[in-house]
Design a protein around this motif. Structure first.
Motif, PDB file in Angstrom:
ATOM      1  N   PRO A 198     -25.593   5.668 -11.107  1.00 29.28           N
ATOM      2  CA  PRO A 198     -25.407   7.091 -10.806  1.00 29.28           C
ATOM      3  C   PRO A 198     -25.593   7.938 -12.055  1.00 29.28           C
ATOM      4  N   GLY A 199     -26.146   9.133 -11.858  1.00 25.78           N
ATOM      5  CA  GLY A 199     -26.375  10.017 -12.997  1.00 25.78           C
ATOM      6  C   GLY A 199     -25.102  10.671 -13.489  1.00 25.78           C
ATOM      7  N   LEU A 200     -24.024  10.583 -12.696  1.00 23.52           N
ATOM      8  CA  LEU A 200     -22.780  11.257 -13.069  1.00 23.52           C
ATOM      9  C   LEU A 200     -21.607  10.455 -12.544  1.00 23.52           C
ATOM     10  N   TRP A 201     -20.580  10.270 -13.342  1.00 23.72           N
ATOM     11  CA  TRP A 201     -19.286   9.830 -12.840  1.00 23.72           C
ATOM     12  C   TRP A 201     -18.213  10.592 -13.599  1.00 23.72           C
ATOM     13  N   ARG A 209     -28.113  -1.447 -18.962  1.00 24.52           N
ATOM     14  CA  ARG A 209     -29.451  -1.804 -19.425  1.00 24.52           C
ATOM     15  C   ARG A 209     -29.528  -3.259 -19.862  1.00 24.52           C
ATOM     16  N   HIS A 210     -28.477  -3.746 -20.524  1.00 26.29           N
ATOM     17  CA  HIS A 210     -28.461  -5.147 -20.951  1.00 26.29           C
ATOM     18  C   HIS A 210     -28.485  -6.080 -19.746  1.00 26.29           C
ATOM     19  N   ILE A 239     -21.327   2.300 -20.859  1.00 26.95           N
ATOM     20  CA  ILE A 239     -21.685   1.907 -19.497  1.00 26.95           C
ATOM     21  C   ILE A 239     -23.195   1.901 -19.330  1.00 26.95           C
ATOM     22  N   ILE A 240     -23.864   2.910 -19.855  1.00 25.82           N
ATOM     23  CA  ILE A 240     -25.325   2.956 -19.777  1.00 25.82           C
ATOM     24  C   ILE A 240     -25.940   1.767 -20.516  1.00 25.82           C
TER      25      ILE A 240
END
Length: 323
Positions: free
Chosen positions: A73-76, A12-13, A7-8
């Motif tokens: 979000p930094g967390l899921w 970014r892509h 997901i990260i």
């Protein structure tokens, strides 16, 4: 890579792309199947609210106007964690007698939306989480909201308070310190401005709550704990002594797993009984808990507390005389 990393990388892509990115390229970049790419894009768009636009033929990209405002979000949470969160939400909403249901509705909707993203729209039977309130007291929703806001916003508060023990009505001005949920009921721990001391107020006995000018005085956490949590139960004050209670072998199976106090000491005796030691200040609540176990509990020490319990039992027995 695992889903979190994918997901990260996908974010970014899409964030860096100046033109739509094809599914084939995303497969290569993420090292996954075509179906996984579609699932991750759906999760990024529907659960994390990313501004993803496009389709499988032309490719995907971020909407230019929304991309600058969007942050990942930094967390899921995974499905199991979401299930636990949903269960906790049900617990809080139902244990409050429905009072917090409206306030928590957005949270429930958000959690359910995240679960839908994991399950393809499968319905989660939240009715299978059952909460049965025990001796919960009626509480004014508006009073709770004002009290909670005063605690969180650090604002002084004024209200009418009718003490349950004396039924006396007084006007209080306080600096709220914290909310305490204890035995299915809510309490306000506060610094009483007129009495210049820490007090605990049962919120169901509060009426006419309103904000007053001035910020709340902050009391150190250590001082709060020393005054309000040092003795047994919700009744405040420094411990005046320790009580030793012995329970029958039958009751021991329950008591050994119960949390009565943060400083309690317990041990099994050779004959199968269980001995529990707890600090206490005002004995009222402790006596009520011991009486709950009837003949399966005995206060051994101190002698004064033992005599108080004896007097309670004799008084109760007098209600069942032959007359």
């Amino acid at each position: 890579m695992d889903r979190y990393e994918r997901i990260i990388a996908l974010h970014r892509h899409l964030q860096a792309a100046r033109r739509p990115v094809t599914v084939a390229r995303l497969q290569d970049e993420l090292g996954c199947s075509r179906a996984t790419v579609y699932r991750d894009i759906a999760f990024l768009r529907d659960a994390l609210m990313a501004p993803v636009v496009g389709d499988g033929e032309a490719g995907f990209h971020y909407d230019k106007d929304e991309a600058e405002r969007f942050e990942l979000p930094g967390l899921w949470l995974n499905s199991e964690e979401l299930h636990a969160l949903l269960a906790a939400q049900q617990l809080l909403a139902r244990s409050s007698g429905g009072m917090l249901s409206a306030a928590l509705a957005p949270l429930q909707q958000r959690v359910e939306k995240l679960l839908d993203a994991h399950s393809g729209g499968k319905r989660w039977p939240v009715e299978r989480v059952r909460v049965i309130p025990h001796r919960i007291r009626r509480m004014d929703e508006n009073a709770f909201r004002i009290v909670a806001s005063s605690v969180l916003e650090r604002r002084k508060l004024a209200f009418d308070y009718r003490a349950r023990s004396t039924d006396e009505k007084t006007r209080r001005t306080v600096s709220p310190q914290r909310l305490t949920h204890y035995r299915d009921n809510w309490y306000l721990d506060a610094w009483d401005e007129d009495r210049e001391g820490l007090r605990s107020f049962s919120i169901d006995r509060i009426a006419g709550a309103r904000f007053v000018d001035g910020g709340a005085r902050d009391v150190a956490e250590d001082d709060l704990n020393a005054h309000l949590a040092g003795s047994y139960g919700i009744f405040s004050g420094a411990p005046k002594g320790w009580a030793t209670i012995r329970f029958s072998p039958k009751a021991a199976r329950w008591v050994a797993d119960e949390h009565w106090h943060s400083q309690q000491q317990g041990r099994f005796l050779p004959d199968g009984r269980y001995e529990l030691k707890v600090p206490y200040s005002v004995p009222r609540e402790l006596l009520m808990d011991v009486l709950h176990y009837g003949a399966d509990a005995e206060i051994v020490e101190p002698k004064a507390l033992r005599e108080q319990l004896r007097a309670h039992l004799q008084l109760a027995l007098s209600n069942y005389g032959d007359g």
